[in-house]
Write a protein that holds these residues in place. Structure first.
Motif, short mmCIF file in Angstrom:
data_model
loop_
_atom_site.label_atom_id
_atom_site.label_comp_id
_atom_site.label_asym_id
_atom_site.label_seq_id
_atom_site.Cartn_x
_atom_site.Cartn_y
_atom_site.Cartn_z
N MET A 1 40.15 56.79 64.81
CA MET A 1 39.67 56.19 64.20
C MET A 1 37.82 55.73 66.03
N VAL A 2 38.31 54.76 66.46
CA VAL A 2 37.97 53.62 67.49
C VAL A 2 37.23 54.76 68.64
N ARG A 3 38.61 55.99 68.80
CA ARG A 3 38.14 56.48 70.17
C ARG A 3 37.41 57.60 69.96
N ALA A 4 36.68 57.83 68.42
CA ALA A 4 36.14 58.75 68.07
C ALA A 4 34.68 58.37 68.50
N LEU A 5 34.68 57.31 68.20
CA LEU A 5 32.61 56.57 68.29
C LEU A 5 32.53 56.65 70.26
N ARG A 6 33.61 56.16 71.07
CA ARG A 6 32.75 56.27 72.62
C ARG A 6 32.41 57.12 72.88
N LEU A 55 36.49 58.48 54.07
CA LEU A 55 37.33 58.44 54.82
C LEU A 55 37.61 60.68 54.55
N ASP A 56 37.90 60.60 53.47
CA ASP A 56 37.85 61.83 53.15
C ASP A 56 36.97 63.36 53.02
N ASP A 57 35.93 63.29 53.45
CA ASP A 57 34.72 64.38 53.26
C ASP A 57 35.25 65.25 53.98
N ALA A 58 35.76 66.23 54.89
CA ALA A 58 35.07 67.13 55.92
C ALA A 58 33.89 68.21 56.21
N ALA A 59 33.16 67.61 55.27
CA ALA A 59 31.61 68.38 56.11
C ALA A 59 31.39 66.98 56.75
N LEU A 60 31.28 65.66 56.13
CA LEU A 60 30.85 64.89 57.03
C LEU A 60 31.87 64.52 58.38
N ASN A 61 33.00 64.27 58.32
CA ASN A 61 33.98 65.07 59.20
C ASN A 61 33.60 65.42 60.15
N ALA A 62 33.33 66.38 60.20
CA ALA A 62 33.02 68.12 61.16
C ALA A 62 31.43 67.35 61.46
N GLU A 63 30.05 66.68 60.84
CA GLU A 63 28.94 66.09 60.86
C GLU A 63 29.17 65.44 62.35
N LEU A 64 30.11 64.40 62.18
CA LEU A 64 30.26 62.92 62.74
C LEU A 64 31.44 63.51 63.63
N HIS A 65 31.95 64.74 64.35
CA HIS A 65 32.77 64.58 64.92
C HIS A 65 33.78 63.53 64.82
N ALA A 66 34.26 63.10 64.16
CA ALA A 66 35.19 61.84 63.74
C ALA A 66 35.39 61.50 62.03
N PRO A 67 36.74 60.94 61.85
CA PRO A 67 37.46 60.92 60.68
C PRO A 67 36.87 60.46 59.71
N GLY A 68 36.15 60.31 59.31
CA GLY A 68 34.72 59.46 58.43
C GLY A 68 33.49 58.57 58.89
N SER A 77 21.80 59.56 52.62
CA SER A 77 21.71 59.11 54.49
C SER A 77 23.38 58.82 54.91
N ARG A 78 23.13 59.03 55.88
CA ARG A 78 24.74 59.52 56.48
C ARG A 78 24.97 58.31 57.69
N TYR A 79 26.35 57.62 57.91
CA TYR A 79 26.58 56.95 58.90
C TYR A 79 27.51 57.32 59.46
N ASP A 80 28.05 56.68 60.79
CA ASP A 80 29.11 57.52 61.84
C ASP A 80 30.05 56.11 61.32
N LEU A 81 31.00 55.66 62.22
CA LEU A 81 31.97 54.23 60.86
C LEU A 81 31.25 53.28 62.26
N ALA A 82 30.79 53.17 63.14
CA ALA A 82 29.60 51.73 63.93
C ALA A 82 28.25 51.82 63.31
N GLY A 83 28.59 52.88 61.82
CA GLY A 83 26.41 52.16 61.59
C GLY A 83 25.47 52.86 61.80
N ARG A 84 26.21 54.11 62.98
CA ARG A 84 24.61 54.40 63.46
C ARG A 84 24.66 56.11 63.16
N VAL A 85 22.94 56.09 62.43
CA VAL A 85 22.54 56.40 61.70
C VAL A 85 22.56 58.48 62.13
N VAL A 86 22.94 59.52 61.32
CA VAL A 86 22.90 60.66 61.61
C VAL A 86 21.22 61.31 61.15
#
Length: 111
Positions: A1-6, A55-68, A77-86
């Motif tokens: 998860m952390v790696r995806a935020l980099r 963490l289980d939303d396939a559409a959100l995971n695909a949109e964010l290119h991250a697991p959750g 509204s949607r935010y990534d795991l670092a709280g950044r808005v889409v």
């Protein structure tokens, strides 16, 4: 998860968190002092609803290119795991990160 935020995601409004409310110590890809712990004010920046961790939303995971991420159930509204808005959601800014400090190995002081 952390790696995806980099890597900044072009789908985010403020991927580098340049316009975010956050302590200087959190001006990094995870927006946290420790990559294994995320601290944020859980209030959507649109109308003040409470986003939920998904963490289980396939559409959100695909949109964010991250697991959750976080989803506001009221207006979508949607935010990534670092709280950044889409992009293209009602929320205008990233989730706010409060001032906080670790006062011990397992103790956190907020404010």
């Amino acid at each position: 998860m952390v790696r995806a935020l980099r890597w900044p995601d072009p789908e985010l409004v403020d991927p580098q968190s340049k316009r975010s409310e956050q302590p200087a110590s959190c001006a990094n890809p995870t927006r946290s002092e420790r990559a294994d712990l995320f601290v944020a004010i859980g209030i959507c920046t649109h109308l003040g609803c409470t986003p939920t961790l998904r963490l289980d939303d396939a559409a959100l995971n695909a949109e964010l290119h991250a697991p959750g991420g976080f989803v506001c159930p009221c207006h979508g509204s949607r935010y990534d795991l670092a709280g950044r808005v889409v992009k293209n959601v009602p929320a205008p800014t990233n989730l706010e990160i409060p001032d906080y400090a670790f006062t011990g190995a397992s103790t956190l002081r907020i404010g």
